[in-house]
Design an enzyme around this catalytic site. Structure first.
Site, mmCIF file in Angstrom:
data_model
loop_
_atom_site.group_PDB
_atom_site.id
_atom_site.type_symbol
_atom_site.label_atom_id
_atom_site.label_comp_id
_atom_site.label_asym_id
_atom_site.label_seq_id
_atom_site.Cartn_x
_atom_site.Cartn_y
_atom_site.Cartn_z
ATOM 1 N N VAL A 104 0.835 -1.202 0.000
ATOM 2 C CA VAL A 104 0.000 0.000 0.000
ATOM 3 C C VAL A 104 0.868 1.251 0.000
ATOM 4 O O VAL A 104 0.632 2.198 -0.762
ATOM 5 C CB VAL A 104 -0.966 0.007 1.203
ATOM 6 C CG1 VAL A 104 -1.778 1.294 1.233
ATOM 7 C CG2 VAL A 104 -1.904 -1.205 1.137
ATOM 8 N N ASP A 158 11.202 2.503 5.942
ATOM 9 C CA ASP A 158 10.826 1.106 6.127
ATOM 10 C C ASP A 158 12.126 0.314 6.226
ATOM 11 O O ASP A 158 12.872 0.223 5.248
ATOM 12 C CB ASP A 158 9.983 0.591 4.957
ATOM 13 C CG ASP A 158 9.389 -0.785 5.221
ATOM 14 O OD1 ASP A 158 10.059 -1.611 5.877
ATOM 15 O OD2 ASP A 158 8.266 -1.044 4.766
ATOM 16 N N VAL A 204 -4.200 5.331 7.214
ATOM 17 C CA VAL A 204 -5.105 4.294 6.714
ATOM 18 C C VAL A 204 -4.547 2.915 7.038
ATOM 19 O O VAL A 204 -4.886 1.929 6.401
ATOM 20 C CB VAL A 204 -5.344 4.435 5.188
ATOM 21 C CG1 VAL A 204 -6.088 5.702 4.862
ATOM 22 C CG2 VAL A 204 -4.025 4.358 4.420
ATOM 23 N N ALA A 205 -3.680 2.851 8.071
ATOM 24 C CA ALA A 205 -3.031 1.584 8.434
ATOM 25 C C ALA A 205 -3.734 0.945 9.623
ATOM 26 O O ALA A 205 -4.686 0.174 9.461
ATOM 27 C CB ALA A 205 -1.549 1.835 8.733
ATOM 28 N N ARG A 206 -3.269 1.260 10.831
ATOM 29 C CA ARG A 206 -3.854 0.743 12.068
ATOM 30 C C ARG A 206 -3.921 1.873 13.087
ATOM 31 O O ARG A 206 -2.955 2.625 13.258
ATOM 32 C CB ARG A 206 -3.010 -0.421 12.631
ATOM 33 C CG ARG A 206 -3.192 -1.736 11.878
ATOM 34 C CD ARG A 206 -4.575 -2.309 12.144
ATOM 35 N NE ARG A 206 -4.820 -3.530 11.412
ATOM 36 C CZ ARG A 206 -5.395 -3.591 10.230
ATOM 37 N NH1 ARG A 206 -5.748 -2.473 9.619
ATOM 38 N NH2 ARG A 206 -5.613 -4.745 9.645
ATOM 39 N N ASP A 250 -8.602 7.044 8.998
ATOM 40 C CA ASP A 250 -9.562 6.007 8.607
ATOM 41 C C ASP A 250 -9.637 4.893 9.645
ATOM 42 O O ASP A 250 -10.535 4.060 9.593
ATOM 43 C CB ASP A 250 -9.175 5.429 7.241
ATOM 44 C CG ASP A 250 -10.187 4.428 6.710
ATOM 45 O OD1 ASP A 250 -11.385 4.755 6.717
ATOM 46 O OD2 ASP A 250 -9.775 3.316 6.314
ATOM 47 N N GLU A 308 -12.416 0.495 17.575
ATOM 48 C CA GLU A 308 -13.374 0.702 16.481
ATOM 49 C C GLU A 308 -14.692 0.014 16.810
ATOM 50 O O GLU A 308 -14.682 -1.185 17.127
ATOM 51 C CB GLU A 308 -12.785 0.179 15.166
ATOM 52 C CG GLU A 308 -11.561 0.980 14.723
ATOM 53 C CD GLU A 308 -11.032 0.552 13.365
ATOM 54 O OE1 GLU A 308 -11.571 -0.412 12.767
ATOM 55 O OE2 GLU A 308 -10.078 1.188 12.881
ATOM 56 N N HIS A 315 -13.110 3.359 8.685
ATOM 57 C CA HIS A 315 -12.325 2.221 8.206
ATOM 58 C C HIS A 315 -12.799 1.783 6.806
ATOM 59 O O HIS A 315 -13.191 0.641 6.574
ATOM 60 C CB HIS A 315 -12.407 1.040 9.168
ATOM 61 C CG HIS A 315 -11.210 0.130 9.086
ATOM 62 N ND1 HIS A 315 -10.679 -0.512 10.170
ATOM 63 C CD2 HIS A 315 -10.426 -0.229 8.033
ATOM 64 C CE1 HIS A 315 -9.638 -1.235 9.807
ATOM 65 N NE2 HIS A 315 -9.468 -1.089 8.503
ATOM 66 N N LEU A 316 -12.686 2.714 5.878
ATOM 67 C CA LEU A 316 -13.169 2.482 4.515
ATOM 68 C C LEU A 316 -12.048 2.150 3.527
ATOM 69 O O LEU A 316 -12.304 2.101 2.323
ATOM 70 C CB LEU A 316 -13.926 3.729 4.011
ATOM 71 C CG LEU A 316 -15.189 4.128 4.775
ATOM 72 C CD1 LEU A 316 -15.785 5.396 4.171
ATOM 73 C CD2 LEU A 316 -16.201 2.992 4.756
ATOM 74 N N GLY A 317 -10.835 1.942 4.029
ATOM 75 C CA GLY A 317 -9.697 1.757 3.124
ATOM 76 C C GLY A 317 -9.919 0.729 2.037
ATOM 77 O O GLY A 317 -9.545 0.934 0.878
ATOM 78 N N ALA A 318 -10.523 -0.393 2.400
ATOM 79 C CA ALA A 318 -10.732 -1.467 1.421
ATOM 80 C C ALA A 318 -12.162 -1.495 0.897
ATOM 81 O O ALA A 318 -12.545 -2.441 0.200
ATOM 82 C CB ALA A 318 -10.397 -2.813 2.054
#
Length: 618
Positions: free
Chosen positions: A222, A241, A300-302, A326, A331, A350-353
């Site tokens: 991602v 990273d 948009v991860a965790r 997100d 949650e 939490h709409l990322g996917a």
């Protein structure tokens, strides 16, 4: 074996990542990647005390073709899955959808199922795995993150965990970019104001993205897609990273930097890291203090990677100008959450996917991974198993079968008074470079062959090293270089050596005394063959069952043994004789389709020239 050089391979016995995911019934076929290998559950009178530690018996599934002999596997879907994924599952398994279960309800149901599919809302804890009583073989996470699954417990229970990391990659990246642009131009706040009857153009002046520095924290699938899109918007992209290859970053046009360098240089910070002990609350008061004043945060991860209270403080102070979130630590978040209600925060649930395409893709991807694992295939998306590429699995398939059968034969040769198996050495003879030979799956299958016939433990690539460690079984590996530049096969042969044990068949001892049981095999025309027993060379196709006889080398022995077996309607599939010197000792290896009864075996033992014999099941 001619050896030009020897390389000792490391054999980690940490909880490690199975190739063959289920035990098969005798003569059933177990798919492995795109090839098929035969595997049989056998019994053995050898106690191998160190291996056969007391343990709870688990549910054993048949692999391969579920039909009259084996019922369909059962799959529990605990959270919403699209119909496309359910269709894939129903073609292979009995599927029950039970959405919105409480933890107690899950604990009560899980022992009825071979696989469990969840999203992020269901916790697969150690208690869940223990409640399955050994039946649960696969946990499928419909999505990327696996922080809601206890991987250590799953590994200990031999349960493969698979996820769906690719289908929602683009959707999550697009949502990250949407939040980035929406936040920069105050879209959600301006929208709410206008719908409330307020025309406030001057209040919602935004900032441009062109020329700004975006720090992508986590440069996986991602994160790299976000970077690619941000470059298209004219942003300068830096990334942090510790595991990202520099060449991939360069190809996208991103600069890999340290954590501190990333957060101090960035105008925008986009989070794409998993939630682990190391990343929990990685953005906190200290890290916010190092950032530019007016920095903007996208997540948009965790949710847990941000200390939410610290973020509120940073927003109130102006250190952080805006945030677009997100995901949240809890949650759904509390209705009175200061963070959610903050004027400078844009939020989505939490709409990322959550695109039509991604939801269907994730459902199909996880369904195919779960079905493949239940069939015995090692999924490419296995989380708690080594990532063995499909082409490597295809090439190694016959050697996987050979490794398991050598282990299975070796443990049946151990005498009951040996005190158990402690040391196992596996020697691989190959013309390939050490870096070109992945032996993890082969080591796992040797462990499987040694442990399963004398215990109730299910062994696969997921838990093989852990199982070996728990039983004090030390497995070492050695690579012998075979000088054959023209060789195309990955391996010339595999040798399994059990150290310092007594054998019920003295002919299998390498030095003729109380030494090591030695078996060696190779693959011929795609079929595993036994080629060495102790000091004797033989040539035995490892199919069906095997009788080994040590005898005086003299004429007529094949006919005498063949006659006894023929009189009892035991069909001989092959026969091979190996000897040390003419007229001295020899070993006769006889493959039989049926298991001879006790009287038949005793009659073979009564032939005067036969010094010892043993019957082995494959």
């Amino acid at each position: 074996m001619a050896a030009a050089s020897r390389t000792v391979l490391s054999s980690p016995h940490a909880a490690s990542p199975g190739a063959v995911m289920v035990r098969a019934a005798p003569s059933s076929v177990v798919p492995l990647s795109r090839s098929r290998v035969r595997s049989a559950v056998v019994s053995s009178s050898s106690p191998a005390a160190a291996v056969a530690a007391s343990e709870p018996a688990g549910q054993i599934l048949g692999a391969g073709s579920y039909g009259a002999l084996w019922p369909k596997p059962a799959v529990l879907v605990a959270e919403k899955l699209s119909e496309a994924g359910l269709t894939v599952l129903r073609q292979f398994a009995d599927v029950e959808c039970a959405y919105g279960m409480s933890p107690a309800e899950l604990l009560a149901k899980v022992a009825q199922f071979d696989a469990l599919i969840v999203r992020s809302g269901t916790k697969v804890t150690r208690e869940v795995l223990e409640a399955s009583r050994g039946r649960l073989r696969v946990v499928g996470r419909a999505g990327v993150g696996i922080d809601n699954v206890d991987l250590q417990a799953a590994t200990e229970h031999g349960c493969l965990v698979v996820n769906a990391p690719t289908a929602n990659t683009v959707a999550a990246a697009e949502h990250g970019i949407a939040l980035l642009a929406s936040m920069a131009r105050n879209v959600s706040q301006a929208d709410a104001a206008l719908k409330a009857g307020k025309w406030q153009r001057s209040k919602y002046v935004g900032v441009s993205l062109v020329g700004k520095t975006l720090a992508v924290m986590g440069f996986g699938k991602v994160g790299s897609e976000v970077a690619r899109r941000a470059k298209g918007l004219g942003m300068h992209v830096i990334a942090h990273d510790p595991y990202a290859p520099a060449d991939r970053a360069r190809a996208i046009g991103a600069e890999l930097v340290s954590f501190d360098d990333a957060i101090t240089r960035a105008d925008f910070i986009s989070l794409h890291m998993p939630l682990t002990q190391a990343t929990s609350k990685v953005l906190n008061d200290e890290s916010f203090g190092k950032m530019k004043t007016g920095v903007r945060i996208i997540n948009v991860a965790r949710g847990g990677v941000i200390d939410e209270d610290a973020l509120v403080r940073a927003l109130d102070s102006g250190k952080v100008a805006q945030a677009a979130l997100d995901v949240f630590t809890e949650e759904p978040p509390a209705k009175d959450s200061k963070l959610v209600l903050h004027e400078n925060v844009t939020v989505t649930p939490h709409l990322g996917a959550s695109t039509v395409e991604a939801q269907e893709g994730v459902a199909i991807e996880i369904a195919e991974a779960v079905v493949g694992a239940l069939r015995g295939e090692l999924a490419a998306t296995a989380v708690n198993a080594p990532m063995v590429p499909a082409e490597v699995m295809l090439e190694l398939a016959p050697y996987v079968s050979l490794a398991e059968k050598l282990g299975r034969l070796a443990v049946q040769l151990v005498a009951g008074d040996s005190g158990g198996i402690k040391g196992v050495k596996v020697v691989y003879t190959s013309a390939r470079d050490p870096d070109d030979l992945d032996t993890r799956v082969l080591r796992a299958m040797v462990t499987k062959g040694i442990v399963e016939p004398v215990s109730s433990t299910f062994v696969n690539l997921v838990n093989a090293d852990y199982t070996a460690k728990q039983r004090g079984l030390r497995i070492t590996e050695e690579r012998v270089s075979h000088e054959s530049p023209a060789a195309e096969a990955p391996l010339e042969c595999i040798q399994v050596r059990l150290s310092h044990v007594q054998s019920k068949f003295a002919g299998a001892i390498s030095d003729g005394g109380a030494g090591d049981i030695v078996l060696e095999g190779r693959v011929k025309y795609g079929v595993p063959h036994l080629t060495v027993v102790g000091p004797y060379e033989v040539d035995v196709s490892l199919e069906g069952n095997l009788i080994l006889c040590r005898q005086v080398d003299q004429p007529g022995m094949i006919g005498k043994v063949g006659k006894i077996l023929g009189q009892r309607n035991v069909n001989i599939s092959f026969m091979s004789v190996g000897r040390t010197f003419r007229g001295k000792q020899a070993i006769m290896a006889i493959g039989v389709d049926e298991k001879p009864d006790k009287d038949t075996l005793e009659n073979i033992g009564k032939i005067p020239a036969i010094e010892e014999f043993v019957f082995l099941e494959l």
